[in-house]
Design a protein around this motif. Structure first.
Motif, PDB file in Angstrom:
ATOM      1  N   SER A 114     116.732 109.222  98.809  1.00  0.00           N
ATOM      2  CA  SER A 114     115.622 108.389  98.334  1.00  0.00           C
ATOM      3  C   SER A 114     116.212 107.330  97.406  1.00  0.00           C
ATOM      4  CB  SER A 114     114.608 109.231  97.547  1.00  0.00           C
ATOM      5  OG  SER A 114     115.225 109.751  96.378  1.00  0.00           O
ATOM      6  N   ASP A 115     115.446 106.272  97.154  1.00  0.00           N
ATOM      7  CA  ASP A 115     115.882 105.267  96.174  1.00  0.00           C
ATOM      8  C   ASP A 115     116.127 105.922  94.817  1.00  0.00           C
ATOM      9  OD1 ASP A 115     115.910 103.143  97.854  1.00  0.00           O
ATOM     10  OD2 ASP A 115     114.038 102.236  97.145  1.00  0.00           O
ATOM     11  N   ALA A 116     115.237 106.844  94.465  1.00  0.00           N
ATOM     12  CA  ALA A 116     115.354 107.494  93.155  1.00  0.00           C
ATOM     13  C   ALA A 116     116.667 108.274  93.063  1.00  0.00           C
ATOM     14  CB  ALA A 116     114.174 108.430  92.938  1.00  0.00           C
ATOM     15  N   TYR A 117     117.034 108.956  94.146  1.00  0.00           N
ATOM     16  CA  TYR A 117     118.292 109.709  94.130  1.00  0.00           C
ATOM     17  C   TYR A 117     119.474 108.762  93.930  1.00  0.00           C
ATOM     18  CZ  TYR A 117     122.273 112.403  95.848  1.00  0.00           C
ATOM     19  OH  TYR A 117     123.489 112.999  95.961  1.00  0.00           O
ATOM     20  N   VAL A 118     119.431 107.628  94.657  1.00  0.00           N
ATOM     21  CA  VAL A 118     120.528 106.659  94.534  1.00  0.00           C
ATOM     22  C   VAL A 118     120.586 106.119  93.112  1.00  0.00           C
ATOM     23  CG1 VAL A 118     121.418 104.424  95.308  1.00  0.00           C
ATOM     24  CG2 VAL A 118     120.454 106.021  96.983  1.00  0.00           C
ATOM     25  N   GLU A 120     119.216 107.237  90.259  1.00  0.00           N
ATOM     26  CA  GLU A 120     119.256 108.123  89.098  1.00  0.00           C
ATOM     27  C   GLU A 120     120.365 109.171  89.155  1.00  0.00           C
ATOM     28  OE1 GLU A 120     115.216 109.572  89.013  1.00  0.00           O
ATOM     29  OE2 GLU A 120     114.480 107.512  89.186  1.00  0.00           O
ATOM     30  N   ASN A 121     120.870 109.437  90.341  1.00  0.00           N
ATOM     31  CA  ASN A 121     121.836 110.537  90.422  1.00  0.00           C
ATOM     32  C   ASN A 121     123.152 110.197  91.112  1.00  0.00           C
ATOM     33  OD1 ASN A 121     120.541 113.013  89.252  1.00  0.00           O
ATOM     34  ND2 ASN A 121     118.932 112.338  90.652  1.00  0.00           N
ATOM     35  N   VAL A 122     123.049 109.675  92.336  1.00  0.00           N
ATOM     36  CA  VAL A 122     124.268 109.661  93.161  1.00  0.00           C
ATOM     37  C   VAL A 122     125.365 108.771  92.564  1.00  0.00           C
ATOM     38  CG1 VAL A 122     123.724 107.794  94.797  1.00  0.00           C
ATOM     39  CG2 VAL A 122     125.068 109.729  95.545  1.00  0.00           C
ATOM     40  N   VAL A 123     124.957 107.664  92.008  1.00  0.00           N
ATOM     41  CA  VAL A 123     125.991 106.761  91.488  1.00  0.00           C
ATOM     42  C   VAL A 123     126.704 107.384  90.284  1.00  0.00           C
ATOM     43  CG1 VAL A 123     126.414 104.525  90.398  1.00  0.00           C
ATOM     44  CG2 VAL A 123     124.962 104.673  92.421  1.00  0.00           C
TER      45      VAL A 123
END
Lengths: 262, 116
Positions: A114-118, A120-123
């Motif tokens: 999700s955009d949120a995962y990208v 807030e988390n993955v980066v």
């Protein structure tokens, strides 16, 4: 040409027709094929510099030679220098491109994206730590560039061209072409129309896949399915081995044609 | 060196065996012997010494080709070709005949291709 035939027909061509120019259109086909290659994070790792031999001064051409690539530079009308652009190693590139993949439905909620995962988390959790390891950065950039090169080579075969990867004379290439420090040189791909039999008298020796591939554990080699092997022969992926005597005669003729050591 | 002396050198025998030159015409064989002999005189070494001089021993005791000496040899071949008055295709071909001798004695060396 069918894909398996193109893969089966590819050889490292070492004798080119020196004065038969390669059409720019065909080079573009190669570059577009490279641009369709798989790439993690949809990052553009590869860079290519297309150099036409006859646009180089004789001195520059001389200076680009290395011990393993001398006559080939005389014969091949085109040199493509491939680089891995290490500037890709920027978390913002990954953020932008991963979100692009989310948007076009390549990375989906079905797989946890999700955009949120990208954002807030993955980066922060994965990409930034990964990019802080120079070994990983180098490995990723060069392997992804290799995938691009491979597709360009197969496209060249499909276009009736011959190709061969060569070492780069780094000192001269850097001086002449002035590529930036964050471009890591990978290979020079020489391109031209083959002066030799494009199939070089047969396929080069390859060991059986069962000596390199395993199933489920490393104690169990892949067992070849004879019917598949036969189908791949019919489809041109697996071809006859070289007829050594016939090939030796061809090589001698080529050496005589180009004045090379016999 | 005379063609006979050149032909008698073990490294020349190895060259002819490896490149399958024995079945060539006598004229072609003599041309090779003469050319290599002239080059040996230019350098002041025998054929066997030419090969041996390009090999060095590594710290691990293994043999390796000396890159520097190979580059110098390559330049000497070009110099010999020029001094002999060869031009155009003859210059490429005759230089590469000498390189062929080195190649078949295990010295990795490449020459230029004639594009004409």
């Amino acid at each position: 040409m069918e894909l398996k035939q193109a893969m089966g027909n590819r050889r490292s061509i070492r004798y080119f027709q020196p004065d038969k120019p390669v059409e720019k259109e065909k080079i573009q086909v190669m570059l577009e094929a490279a641009n369709r290659a798989s790439r993690s994070g949809n990052i553009d790792y590869w860079r290519a510099l297309v150099v036409y031999r006859d646009e180089l001064s004789p001195d520059t051409l001389d200076a680009l030679r290395v011990p393993t690539t001398t006559a080939d530079l005389d014969m091949a009308p085109v040199q493509i220098y491939w680089f891995a652009d290490m500037s890709y190693a920027d978390p913002d590139n990954f953020r932008r491109n991963l979100k692009e993949l989310v948007k076009v439905g390549a990375l989906n909620p079905s797989h946890g994206w999700s955009d949120a995962y990208v954002d807030e988390n993955v980066v922060g959790q994965i990409i930034t730590p990964m990019l802080s390891d120079p070994q990983v950065v180098g490995w990723m950039g060069t392997i992804e560039t290799g995938l691009a090169i491979c597709q360009a080579m197969l496209a060249a075969v499909d276009e009736g061209l011959g190709v061969c990867l060569h070492a780069i004379n780094l000192g001269t290439a850097k001086q002449v072409f002035k590529f930036p420090d964050h471009w890591v040189p990978c290979w020079t791909l020489l391109v031209g129309y083959p002066a030799e039999d494009p199939l070089t008298g047969g396929q080069r020796p390859r060991r059986s896949i069962s000596s390199m591939a395993y199933v489920n554990n490393l104690d169990t080699p892949w067992e070849e399915i004879p019917a598949v092997t036969e189908r791949l022969k019919a489809e041109g992926l697996i071809q006859n081995p070289v007829d050594v005597d016939k090939r030796a005669a061809e090589v001698r003729k080529l050496a005589q044609r180009f004045g090379l050591p016999e | 060196m005379t063609p006979e002396e050149v032909a008698a050198a073990p490294s020349v025998g190895r060259w002819f065996d490896s490149a399958r030159l024995h079945s060539d015409s006598e004229e072609e064989k003599q041309l090779r012997y003469r050319l290599l002999g002239d080059f040996c005189e230019h350098i002041g070494q025998s054929p066997d010494e030419l090969v041996a001089g390009l090999i060095r021993t590594t710290k691990a005791g293994e043999t390796a080709i000396s890159g520097k000496r190979r580059a110098a040899m390559d330049a000497s071949i070009d110099e010999f070709v020029e001094k002999s008055g060869f031009t155009g295709r003859d210059a490429i071909v005759n230089g590469n005949i000498i390189r062929s001798f080195l190649v078949h004695n295990g010295i990795f060396i490449q020459g230029r291709a004639w594009r004409g």
